[in-house]
Design an enzyme around this catalytic site. Structure first.
Site, PDB file in Angstrom:
ATOM      1  N   SER A 137     -21.258 -25.359 -29.935  1.00  0.00           N
ATOM      2  CA  SER A 137     -22.617 -24.858 -30.165  1.00  0.00           C
ATOM      3  C   SER A 137     -23.541 -25.363 -29.068  1.00  0.00           C
ATOM      4  CB  SER A 137     -23.149 -25.336 -31.520  1.00  0.00           C
ATOM      5  OG  SER A 137     -24.501 -24.968 -31.698  1.00  0.00           O
ATOM      6  N   TYR A 150     -24.817 -32.824 -37.726  1.00  0.00           N
ATOM      7  CA  TYR A 150     -24.250 -31.560 -37.254  1.00  0.00           C
ATOM      8  C   TYR A 150     -24.284 -31.477 -35.730  1.00  0.00           C
ATOM      9  CZ  TYR A 150     -23.780 -26.636 -36.140  1.00  0.00           C
ATOM     10  OH  TYR A 150     -23.374 -25.457 -35.581  1.00  0.00           O
TER      11      TYR A 150
END
Length: 260
Positions: A137, A150
């Site tokens: 990501s 995260y």
């Protein structure tokens, strides 16, 4: 593309994972797809309608037992492509989060992913052939205030993918890192982030993200950041002090920042 190519896709019940599986199906791959929810059965039906042979596996991919269950279904079939996409998020301040949920983020995004890659990768290495796509990501480029765990897991995966790629150079195995930005999936609802700016603003189309990632994997590219805005964001992040990046991330992810 031979019709008997075989792919394994995790986190394939919805979102980017389902769209990656569709890309595989359209390209002639047989599939084993996995997720921790019953919706994986519905996803399998949808993929079969595209003409693919599909075996769904409902398993907790945050555990070694869940990965072992998935690998048991795969059996001795050579994996031509592993699309390691399973991942979960978690919003709110770190000290306000339940530690059980924190562990699940780490165990799903990192431990389960690495265990699966280790098992499948060794099988690929014996054949000197295979493709691995890891869903990282652009979150890995910045300290994730109010999404700290995260973002940390994605920073790990982004880094790990490049290291593994170098280790496997000239082995016949390619490693590609897909690095999307915020995408229109169930992610933000499940992460309890619907009261944030990033959770409520317009996001990228998962089909577009998956198509770019699949094409990059098939071309053997090292990485792909999807979307022009995300490419700009990562470029800027590389030259911006981490303290400032963390402050900017707060404006997107802090509870109460949702657009009214």
């Amino acid at each position: 593309m031979p019709a008997n190519q075989f792919a394994v896709v995790t986190g394939a019940s919805t979102g980017i994972g389902l769209e990656l599986a569709k890309c595989c199906a359209k390209a002639g791959f047989d599939l084993v797809i996995a997720a921790d929810e019953l919706a994986i059965q519905k996803a399998a039906d949808e993929l079969r309608s595209l003409g693919a042979k599909v075996e769904p596996v409902q398993a907790d991919l945050s555990t070694t037992e869940g990965i072992d269950k998935l690998c048991g279904v795969v059996g001795n079939r050579p994996i031509d492509a592993l699309l390691a996409n399973a991942g979960v998020g978690l919003g709110k301040a770190f000290l306000d989060q339940d530690f059980g949920r924190i562990r699940r983020v780490i165990d799903t995004n990192i431990s389960g992913t690495l265990y699966l890659i280790h098992r499948a990768g060794n099988e690929m290495l014996r054949r000197k052939s295979g493709r691995i796509l890891i869903t990282g990501s652009i979150a890995g480029f910045m300290p994730g205030s109010f999404q700290a765990v995260y973002n940390g897991t994605k920073a790990f995966l982004d880094s790990f993918s490049f290291a593994l790629r170098e280790e496997l150079r000239d082995s016949g195995i390619t490693v590609t890192c897909l690095m999307p930005g915020a995408t229109e999936t169930e992610f933000f609802r499940r992460a309890d982030m619907m009261d944030t700016k990033v959770g409520t603003e317009e996001k990228d189309d998962p089909a577009d993200v998956a198509k770019a990632g699949f094409e990059a994997m098939m071309s053997g590219e090292s990485d792909i950041v999807t979307g022009f805005k995300n490419k700009v964001q990562t470029t800027v992040a590389n030259v911006t002090p981490n303290e400032l990046l963390a402050r900017q991330h707060r404006k997107m992810a802090e509870p109460g920042t949702a657009k009214s």
